[in-house]
Design a protein around this motif. Structure first.
Motif, PDB file in Angstrom:
ATOM      1  N   PHE A  59       0.623  -1.266   0.008  1.00 38.81           N
ATOM      2  CA  PHE A  59      -0.009  -0.022   0.159  1.00 38.81           C
ATOM      3  C   PHE A  59       0.920   1.174   0.106  1.00 38.81           C
ATOM      4  O   PHE A  59       1.983   1.303   0.548  1.00 38.81           O
ATOM      5  N   ARG A  60       0.326   2.227  -0.761  1.00 39.65           N
ATOM      6  CA  ARG A  60       1.016   3.427  -0.650  1.00 39.65           C
ATOM      7  C   ARG A  60       1.250   4.216   0.528  1.00 39.65           C
ATOM      8  O   ARG A  60       2.221   5.060   0.803  1.00 39.65           O
ATOM      9  N   SER A  61       0.344   4.003   1.483  1.00 44.19           N
ATOM     10  CA  SER A  61       0.456   4.357   2.906  1.00 44.19           C
ATOM     11  C   SER A  61      -0.418   3.906   3.842  1.00 44.19           C
ATOM     12  O   SER A  61      -1.179   2.820   3.364  1.00 44.19           O
ATOM     13  N   GLU A 121     -18.629  -2.767  -4.234  1.00 48.70           N
ATOM     14  CA  GLU A 121     -17.666  -3.198  -5.296  1.00 48.70           C
ATOM     15  C   GLU A 121     -16.840  -1.867  -5.544  1.00 48.70           C
ATOM     16  O   GLU A 121     -15.746  -2.056  -5.883  1.00 48.70           O
ATOM     17  N   LEU A 122     -17.639  -0.881  -5.922  1.00 46.65           N
ATOM     18  CA  LEU A 122     -16.984   0.289  -6.550  1.00 46.65           C
ATOM     19  C   LEU A 122     -16.073   0.981  -5.572  1.00 46.65           C
ATOM     20  O   LEU A 122     -14.898   1.286  -5.999  1.00 46.65           O
ATOM     21  N   ALA A 123     -16.587   0.788  -4.209  1.00 45.27           N
ATOM     22  CA  ALA A 123     -15.620   1.344  -3.312  1.00 45.27           C
ATOM     23  C   ALA A 123     -14.327   0.716  -2.993  1.00 45.27           C
ATOM     24  O   ALA A 123     -13.295   1.213  -2.909  1.00 45.27           O
ATOM     25  N   CYS A 124     -14.281  -0.627  -3.252  1.00 40.72           N
ATOM     26  CA  CYS A 124     -13.190  -1.473  -2.894  1.00 40.72           C
ATOM     27  C   CYS A 124     -12.505  -1.246  -4.323  1.00 40.72           C
ATOM     28  O   CYS A 124     -11.207  -1.275  -4.171  1.00 40.72           O
ATOM     29  N   MET A 125     -12.767  -1.039  -5.529  1.00 39.33           N
ATOM     30  CA  MET A 125     -12.111  -1.223  -6.606  1.00 39.33           C
ATOM     31  C   MET A 125     -11.468   0.181  -6.644  1.00 39.33           C
ATOM     32  O   MET A 125     -10.034   0.346  -6.975  1.00 39.33           O
ATOM     33  N   LYS A 126     -11.751   1.455  -6.078  1.00 38.01           N
ATOM     34  CA  LYS A 126     -11.330   2.627  -6.048  1.00 38.01           C
ATOM     35  C   LYS A 126     -10.209   2.829  -4.922  1.00 38.01           C
ATOM     36  O   LYS A 126      -9.038   3.188  -5.142  1.00 38.01           O
ATOM     37  N   ALA A 127     -10.660   2.000  -3.802  1.00 39.09           N
ATOM     38  CA  ALA A 127      -9.530   1.811  -2.829  1.00 39.09           C
ATOM     39  C   ALA A 127      -8.323   1.097  -3.341  1.00 39.09           C
ATOM     40  O   ALA A 127      -7.260   1.280  -2.734  1.00 39.09           O
ATOM     41  N   ALA A 128      -8.575   0.198  -4.149  1.00 43.20           N
ATOM     42  CA  ALA A 128      -7.221  -0.507  -4.638  1.00 43.20           C
ATOM     43  C   ALA A 128      -6.032   0.228  -5.406  1.00 43.20           C
ATOM     44  O   ALA A 128      -5.334  -0.026  -5.645  1.00 43.20           O
ATOM     45  N   GLN A 129      -6.694   1.473  -6.019  1.00 41.89           N
ATOM     46  CA  GLN A 129      -5.717   2.217  -6.574  1.00 41.89           C
ATOM     47  C   GLN A 129      -4.844   2.879  -5.423  1.00 41.89           C
ATOM     48  O   GLN A 129      -3.913   3.270  -5.894  1.00 41.89           O
ATOM     49  N   GLY A 130      -4.998   2.532  -4.245  1.00 43.94           N
ATOM     50  CA  GLY A 130      -3.871   2.896  -3.170  1.00 43.94           C
ATOM     51  C   GLY A 130      -2.726   1.739  -2.975  1.00 43.94           C
ATOM     52  O   GLY A 130      -2.043   1.969  -1.975  1.00 43.94           O
ATOM     53  N   TYR A 131      -3.047   0.895  -3.849  1.00 44.43           N
ATOM     54  CA  TYR A 131      -1.946  -0.453  -3.661  1.00 44.43           C
ATOM     55  C   TYR A 131      -1.221  -0.298  -4.885  1.00 44.43           C
ATOM     56  O   TYR A 131      -1.432  -0.152  -6.282  1.00 44.43           O
TER      57      TYR A 131
END
Length: 295
Positions: free
Chosen positions: A7-9, A197-207
């Motif tokens: 994760f980025r942070s 699902e969309l929230a998890c997809m977007k949160a995955a951008q932080g990895y």
């Protein structure tokens, strides 16, 4: 140099884990979870179902995790155990500690997960990038694989169209809410992901992912696949070139079964989950007693 996913942070990790926890509510069956140690890190596993059939192991696509299989798991788990993995090196609850720098590393990782679960041979189902990982298990852990089913295996048998790659790269550079909407309409028309699902997809951008990318198999690699293979494509997919893939498989791996769903896109599983799930369930049921072919 091969990377290790992270994760980025800490804030990005916490946001993702909140989204992941919300997604767990979509899983329709009782399940047990565990974290299996491997040489590449711990792998988070969700296990549901029971029955005499060989287990099915699920490998998710890019940016996903094992929970994204919630719409197929009931059908697959009617007569067998279903095991959903969070692939090491991708956003999820797995924790990568060593790189998967070579194709063969995916076979080693997969075999170690099966060892940790006490499983000998399994069917493998992958979607999109998970199809590439499933194919690598068939190539590099063939004695553990009874069959492989692939949903929209873009880049595995023929190259992903360059224009599609550029469009995805442009989106990745600036993933706005409007960009998400337009990407979904282009890549997976006819699908309607839930808010969680969309929230998890977007949160995955932080990895910062480290799962590699698919590449077209060479002819000797195709010839080396001994497990029964099913490939399911959407006829209108913008990333998979289904007609070209079907022709190459017919020429180079004639025993493979190919299903092209009329009107389907890259998100064909989300468009017609019952149809896709039933096709895969029939296929794995036909190969419960398959034995590894000689190379």
């Amino acid at each position: 140099m091969a990377r290790i996913g992270r994760f980025r942070s800490e804030a990005a990790r916490e946001e993702y884990l909140r989204a992941y926890a919300a997604m767990e509510g979509l899983w329709p069956l009782p399940s047990t979870v565990s974290d299996v140690p491997t040489a590449y890190g711990t792998t988070h596993v969700r296990r549901s179902g029971s029955g005499a059939g060989l287990p099915v192991v699920l490998l998710h696509g890019f940016g996903g995790n094992g929970l994204y299989w919630y719409d197929l798991v009931e059908g697959l788990a009617r007569d067998r155990v279903v095991v959903a993995l969070d692939t090491v090196g991708s956003a999820g609850r797995s924790m990568q500690t060593a790189p998967l720098g070579r194709d063969a590393d995916y076979g080693a990782w997969f075999a170690q997960v099966l060892d940790g679960l006490g499983l000998d041979r399994v069917h493998v189902l992958g979607e999109s990038l998970g199809s590439w990982h499933a194919t690598l298990t068939a190539l590099h852990a063939p004695d553990r694989v009874a069959s492989i089913s692939l949903i929209e295996p873009n880049g595995v048998f023929v190259r992903t169209p360059v224009r599609a790659l550029f469009r995805m790269l442009r989106f990745g550079a600036n993933p706005t809410d409007e960009g998400w909407r337009r990407m979904r309409e282009w890549l997976a028309p006819g699908t309607d992901p839930t808010d969680v699902e969309l929230a998890c997809m977007k949160a995955a951008q932080g990895y910062r992912t480290a799962v590699g990318w698919a590449r077209p198999l060479k002819d000797p690699e195709l010839a080396a696949i001994t497990a029964p293979l099913l490939a399911i494509y959407g006829a209108e997919s913008v990333v998979s070139a289904p007609d070209a893939a079907r022709r190459r498989l017919a020429e180079r791996l004639p025993g493979a079964e190919v299903e092209v769903v009329p009107g389907g896109g890259h998100g064909v599983r989300g468009q017609v989950p019952d149809q896709v799930g039933a096709r895969i369930a029939r296929f794995v049921g036909q190969h419960d007693d398959s034995v590894p072919a000689e190379r």
